[in-house]
Design a protein around this motif. Structure first.
Motif, PDB file in Angstrom:
ATOM      1  N   ASN A 144       3.031   3.968   5.575  1.00 40.79           N
ATOM      2  CA  ASN A 144       2.484   4.426   6.788  1.00 40.79           C
ATOM      3  C   ASN A 144       2.680   3.344   7.929  1.00 40.79           C
ATOM      4  O   ASN A 144       2.385   3.486   8.845  1.00 40.79           O
ATOM      5  CB  ASN A 144       0.887   4.676   6.556  1.00 40.79           C
ATOM      6  CG  ASN A 144       0.984   6.429   6.085  1.00 40.79           C
ATOM      7  OD1 ASN A 144       2.073   6.992   5.929  1.00 40.79           O
ATOM      8  ND2 ASN A 144      -0.247   6.699   5.695  1.00 40.79           N
ATOM      9  N   ALA A 145       2.782   2.026   7.502  1.00 43.66           N
ATOM     10  CA  ALA A 145       2.742   0.988   8.283  1.00 43.66           C
ATOM     11  C   ALA A 145       4.332   0.420   8.604  1.00 43.66           C
ATOM     12  O   ALA A 145       4.308  -0.495   9.135  1.00 43.66           O
ATOM     13  CB  ALA A 145       1.819  -0.127   7.820  1.00 43.66           C
ATOM     14  N   PRO A 156     -12.655  -6.519   5.334  1.00 43.46           N
ATOM     15  CA  PRO A 156     -11.889  -6.229   6.424  1.00 43.46           C
ATOM     16  C   PRO A 156     -12.175  -6.905   7.949  1.00 43.46           C
ATOM     17  O   PRO A 156     -11.465  -7.030   8.584  1.00 43.46           O
ATOM     18  CB  PRO A 156     -11.590  -4.892   6.348  1.00 43.46           C
ATOM     19  CG  PRO A 156     -12.084  -4.262   5.256  1.00 43.46           C
ATOM     20  CD  PRO A 156     -13.077  -5.160   4.839  1.00 43.46           C
ATOM     21  N   ASP A 163       1.376  -5.869   6.051  1.00 49.63           N
ATOM     22  CA  ASP A 163       0.937  -4.393   5.579  1.00 49.63           C
ATOM     23  C   ASP A 163       1.143  -4.157   4.062  1.00 49.63           C
ATOM     24  O   ASP A 163       1.634  -3.265   3.875  1.00 49.63           O
ATOM     25  CB  ASP A 163       1.314  -3.220   6.589  1.00 49.63           C
ATOM     26  CG  ASP A 163       0.392  -3.344   7.615  1.00 49.63           C
ATOM     27  OD1 ASP A 163      -0.529  -2.937   7.540  1.00 49.63           O
ATOM     28  OD2 ASP A 163       1.063  -3.573   8.819  1.00 49.63           O
ATOM     29  N   LEU A 205      -0.233 -10.466   2.536  1.00 49.98           N
ATOM     30  CA  LEU A 205      -0.535  -8.821   2.491  1.00 49.98           C
ATOM     31  C   LEU A 205      -0.909  -8.376   4.035  1.00 49.98           C
ATOM     32  O   LEU A 205      -0.643  -7.309   4.331  1.00 49.98           O
ATOM     33  CB  LEU A 205      -1.728  -8.771   1.671  1.00 49.98           C
ATOM     34  CG  LEU A 205      -2.161  -7.340   1.310  1.00 49.98           C
ATOM     35  CD1 LEU A 205      -1.628  -6.780  -0.005  1.00 49.98           C
ATOM     36  CD2 LEU A 205      -3.562  -7.138   1.426  1.00 49.98           C
ATOM     37  N   THR A 206      -1.682  -9.191   4.861  1.00 51.70           N
ATOM     38  CA  THR A 206      -2.263  -8.689   5.791  1.00 51.70           C
ATOM     39  C   THR A 206      -1.332  -8.433   6.834  1.00 51.70           C
ATOM     40  O   THR A 206      -0.893  -7.406   7.577  1.00 51.70           O
ATOM     41  CB  THR A 206      -3.399  -9.707   6.498  1.00 51.70           C
ATOM     42  OG1 THR A 206      -4.360  -9.934   5.342  1.00 51.70           O
ATOM     43  CG2 THR A 206      -4.176  -8.886   7.410  1.00 51.70           C
ATOM     44  N   LEU A 231      -4.858  -3.675  -1.490  1.00 52.39           N
ATOM     45  CA  LEU A 231      -5.859  -2.855  -0.488  1.00 52.39           C
ATOM     46  C   LEU A 231      -6.425  -2.113  -1.690  1.00 52.39           C
ATOM     47  O   LEU A 231      -5.847  -1.188  -2.372  1.00 52.39           O
ATOM     48  CB  LEU A 231      -4.834  -1.997   0.319  1.00 52.39           C
ATOM     49  CG  LEU A 231      -3.872  -2.823   1.550  1.00 52.39           C
ATOM     50  CD1 LEU A 231      -3.416  -1.737   2.344  1.00 52.39           C
ATOM     51  CD2 LEU A 231      -5.232  -3.592   2.425  1.00 52.39           C
ATOM     52  N   GLU A 277       0.479  -3.187   0.215  1.00 51.00           N
ATOM     53  CA  GLU A 277      -0.508  -2.675  -0.669  1.00 51.00           C
ATOM     54  C   GLU A 277      -0.812  -3.470  -1.950  1.00 51.00           C
ATOM     55  O   GLU A 277      -2.012  -3.400  -2.389  1.00 51.00           O
ATOM     56  CB  GLU A 277      -0.039  -1.188  -1.251  1.00 51.00           C
ATOM     57  CG  GLU A 277       0.067  -0.137  -0.264  1.00 51.00           C
ATOM     58  CD  GLU A 277       0.669   1.225  -0.740  1.00 51.00           C
ATOM     59  OE1 GLU A 277       1.339   1.054  -1.871  1.00 51.00           O
ATOM     60  OE2 GLU A 277       0.519   2.108  -0.187  1.00 51.00           O
ATOM     61  N   ASP A 298       3.030  -0.634   2.422  1.00 57.30           N
ATOM     62  CA  ASP A 298       2.302   0.612   3.002  1.00 57.30           C
ATOM     63  C   ASP A 298       3.379   1.391   3.568  1.00 57.30           C
ATOM     64  O   ASP A 298       3.654   0.977   4.865  1.00 57.30           O
ATOM     65  CB  ASP A 298       1.049   0.425   3.825  1.00 57.30           C
ATOM     66  CG  ASP A 298       0.227   1.578   4.142  1.00 57.30           C
ATOM     67  OD1 ASP A 298       0.868   2.653   3.989  1.00 57.30           O
ATOM     68  OD2 ASP A 298      -0.688   1.459   4.772  1.00 57.30           O
ATOM     69  N   TYR A 304       6.676   1.417  10.247  1.00 55.66           N
ATOM     70  CA  TYR A 304       6.983   1.514  11.548  1.00 55.66           C
ATOM     71  C   TYR A 304       6.836   0.412  12.319  1.00 55.66           C
ATOM     72  O   TYR A 304       7.724   0.055  13.176  1.00 55.66           O
ATOM     73  CB  TYR A 304       6.430   2.511  12.391  1.00 55.66           C
ATOM     74  CG  TYR A 304       4.912   2.579  12.659  1.00 55.66           C
ATOM     75  CD1 TYR A 304       4.606   1.877  14.143  1.00 55.66           C
ATOM     76  CD2 TYR A 304       3.777   2.806  11.753  1.00 55.66           C
ATOM     77  CE1 TYR A 304       3.458   1.784  14.430  1.00 55.66           C
ATOM     78  CE2 TYR A 304       2.303   2.202  12.323  1.00 55.66           C
ATOM     79  CZ  TYR A 304       2.488   1.941  13.336  1.00 55.66           C
ATOM     80  OH  TYR A 304       1.171   1.692  13.797  1.00 55.66           O
ATOM     81  N   ARG A 305       5.876  -0.524  11.880  1.00 54.35           N
ATOM     82  CA  ARG A 305       5.973  -1.936  12.557  1.00 54.35           C
ATOM     83  C   ARG A 305       6.407  -2.813  11.808  1.00 54.35           C
ATOM     84  O   ARG A 305       5.946  -4.256  12.165  1.00 54.35           O
ATOM     85  CB  ARG A 305       4.344  -2.082  12.944  1.00 54.35           C
ATOM     86  CG  ARG A 305       3.393  -2.062  11.911  1.00 54.35           C
ATOM     87  CD  ARG A 305       1.841  -2.058  12.376  1.00 54.35           C
ATOM     88  NE  ARG A 305       0.822  -1.936  11.188  1.00 54.35           N
ATOM     89  CZ  ARG A 305      -0.251  -1.489  11.354  1.00 54.35           C
ATOM     90  NH1 ARG A 305      -0.732  -1.351  12.564  1.00 54.35           N
ATOM     91  NH2 ARG A 305      -1.162  -1.670  10.443  1.00 54.35           N
TER      92      ARG A 305
END
Lengths: 290, 377
Positions: free
Chosen positions: B213-214, B143, B184, B180-181, B106, B186, B211, B216-217
């Motif tokens: 921040n991601a 993106p 999530d 990667l996508t 990213l 980095e 990441d 959580y999913r």
């Protein structure tokens, strides 16, 4: 004059009924910002902080004169809130929320751009044009109106510099925190360009930190395009490499993003770089003859 | 968040990437069994989240299961940059004809997913970037448009992949972008991606950074966090919801806001001292956060003094002062503390501090000079 927000700002608050949203909306109203609407899905028809609450941004835009939106919803929901605001035709969106996945921000960044709107943040304290409008979470009373523009990646560090400007009797045109995330909607160069064009701004304080290369790119812009004096400060000289220093974007990775590189680039562009936050304020005062 | 090589390979294997068979082992016995099952020559690789394990002797070839057990015994327990090796990966050895670097990141500067490839694989990409930047080829994935197959082909030809392998190379590139996508990441990096003697492509090493921040999913990925490799103080801070980085100095710092926290560390250094940590206790500076912060900082025996730098703004200073004072009785040991407190109700806040015998300072610089003085006294 000032940039981005002023007496004509009609603010919409997304997430107005949440704890943070309510608290900071009250503070903004108290400062004199015109808050014309709030949005919380499912709370349409209610009232919050003296403003009508709508279910959707589109409805709020239809019923009020909202022209700026500030977002307080939790990180995972913030990309959706940004897109909703932009789709409803809001030209300027300020996203306070943090902890947004970078990949989501990459998509949103480009979408906002395609729509011709401007995004500030995420993970930012917002912005204030002292005496005119406060669209953010900073303490209003440390600011006074005046000729110095301040742009920063940080929150409390900005308050620190501003308090010294105010203490020296030097007011601010607009103080804007662009945010501590790796991908942000409005960068240093965007703000520098606006300050350069703003007749009220006489000098700029730019507060950067480790991570990425935005300060280096800003230095190149300053050298090429800025006629107004710029004073710099870079936080994180003592930060170890490969460690994230609080902000998601504040990390020296693979030798990229060191404070030394940023300081050198700014100095080469003719920017006075202060060693201490207070010194940055005093240098700016000096550059405008105070 | 970083995950181990064996975990990254397990994840990428699910996408069908060509990865030599391998197994994770925590004892020499397990390594022996793994080598016997894989058959032939294996490579025994230390699983640590820091770079430079090869140079440290953490990667060894073994021709037989007995030798694999022996090499595993040598590597397990080894110290690599302060990390004790607790696991090894036993993987099938491959005859290497050439080594390629392939990484997907990213990219904050390009505001895109950037794919990097180089014919100079096997060494750190930072080194290639420094010495011979022209040997790294990059393409940017927009993106909103997503990956286009031509981008994989373009990279294949740019780094001189033989024509008969260019399709499979481009396929690997597409898969890495997808990995990667979907997760999530980095960073998803294969270094080296090798061309074997018999003319196929194999992913020999894999690195994935996620990441935070991601997470959580991605609950299953979040559970891969290796607590053994986390600095105990940093782990305790993370669990307390504090943003903390351990440093090796003598002055503990308690600050609200990341930028101000960094500036405080820098000011201590410029005042002749050395910071023991980075710490952002967040906007509110609540009493329990202050107590947690002090406990974590004082666990570090190098700490000789503590500097509080709180720019309250909207936060009420009297509340912060009460928080600091209420945390004092629970502390494991006493060190001098200097408090710089600015914001709403600052006079009341300072009065509370003075009553508790804490030194209140007006400015960051004055506070830094004072804390350096008491730390070195």
């Amino acid at each position: 004059m000032s940039i981005l927000v002023d007496k004509n700002t009609c603010l919409l608050v997304q997430g107005i009924t949440g704890r943070e949203g309510t608290f900071h909306t009250e503070q903004m109203v108290q400062y004199g910002t015109r808050v014309v609407a709030g949005v919380t899905p499912g709370r349409g028809g209610q009232e919050a902080c003296g403003a009508p609450v709508f279910n959707t941004v589109a409805h709020a835009v239809q019923e009020t004169a909202a022209n700026v939106s500030i977002i307080f919803v939790p990180g995972p929901f913030a990309p959706d809130a940004i897109v909703e605001a932009v789709d409803a035709g809001i030209p300027f969106v300020v996203c306070i929320s943090e902890h947004i996945p970078v990949q989501d921000m990459l998509r949103v960044y480009h979408y906002v751009h395609i729509k011709g709107a401007r995004l500030q943040g995420p993970n930012c304290p917002g912005l204030i044009s002292p005496g005119k409008a406060k669209v953010g979470i900073m303490a209003g009373d440390i600011h006074i109106p005046g000729p110095v523009g301040v742009v920063s990646r940080s929150g409390t560090l900005t308050y620190e510099v501003v308090s010294h400007l105010t203490g020296a009797g030097v007011g601010q045109s607009t103080v804007i925190g662009i945010g501590g995330d790796p991908v942000i909607g409005t960068g240093f160069i965007d703000v520098l360009r606006m300050f350069e064009a703003d007749p009220e701004t006489e000098a700029v304080v730019m507060i950067g930190e480790i991570g990425g290369t935005d300060e280096e790119e800003a230095a190149a812009f300053i050298k090429e395009h800025m006629t107004k004096p710029v004073v710099g400060f870079i936080a994180g000289r003592t930060a170890p490499p490969e460690k994230r220093m609080g902000h998601a974007g504040a990390i020296v990775s693979g030798g990229i993003g060191t404070a030394d590189s940023k300081i050198a680039a700014l100095q080469a562009a003719g920017v006075d770089v202060a060693d201490f936050p207070r010194e940055a304020a005093l240098l700016a005062a000096e550059r405008i003859g105070r | 968040m970083k995950i181990h090589e064996y975990q990254a390979k397990e994840l990428l294997a699910q996408y069908g990437l060509p990865i030599p068979s391998g197994q994770m082992a925590t004892t020499p016995e397990e390594a022996r069994a793994a080598a016997a099952e894989i058959g032939g020559t294996v490579v025994v690789k230390a699983q640590v989240l820091v770079g430079g394990r090869g140079k440290a002797g953490g990667v060894k070839l073994a021709a037989t299961p007995a030798e694999a057990a022996e090499k595993a015994a040598a590597i397990l327990g080894m110290d690599i940059k302060g990390i004790t090796v607790q696991r090894v990966l036993v993987a099938q050895a491959v005859d290497i004809a050439s080594e390629i670097y392939l990484g997907v990141i990213l990219d904050r500067a390009a505001k895109a997913i950037t794919i990097m490839a180089s014919a100079e694989g096997g060494v750190e990409i930072e080194e290639v970037a420094r010495e011979t930047p022209e040997k790294i080829h990059r393409v940017h994935v927009h993106p909103l448009a997503g990956f286009a197959d031509y981008q994989g082909r373009q990279l294949a030809f740019a780094i001189g992949i033989p024509n008969d392998l260019s399709r499979s190379f481009a396929g690997i590139v597409r898969t890495l972008v997808q990995a990667l996508t979907e997760n999530d990441g980095e960073l998803v990096e294969i270094n080296p991606l090798v061309i074997t003697e018999d003319g196929s492509l194999q992913c020999i090493d894999a690195k994935i950074n996620l990441d935070d921040n991601a997470l959580y999913r991605h609950k299953p990925l979040a559970e891969l966090r290796d607590h053994d490799e986390e600095e105990p103080a940093e782990q305790a801070a993370r669990e307390a919801g504090l943003s903390f980085v351990k440093l090796d100095g003598t002055i503990g710092c308690v600050v609200n806001g990341a930028g101000l926290a960094m500036a405080t560390m820098d000011t201590i250094k410029l005042s002749g001292g050395s910071p023991a940590n980075f710490l952002d206790i967040g906007g509110g500076a609540r009493a329990e956060s202050v107590a947690d912060a002090l406990r974590i900082i004082l666990d570090d025996e190098n700490v000789k003094a503590i500097l509080f730098n709180i720019f309250g703004g909207i936060t009420r200073c009297d509340e912060v002062a009460r928080g600091i004072v209420s945390a004092l009785p629970s502390l494991s040991r006493q060190v001098p503390m200097v408090v710089r407190l600015v914001g709403t109700n600052q006079a009341e806040g300072r009065a509370i501090l003075q009553e508790a015998g804490l030194v209140a300072a007006d400015t960051m610089q004055a506070a830094s000079q004072e804390v350096v003085r008491v730390a070195t006294a």
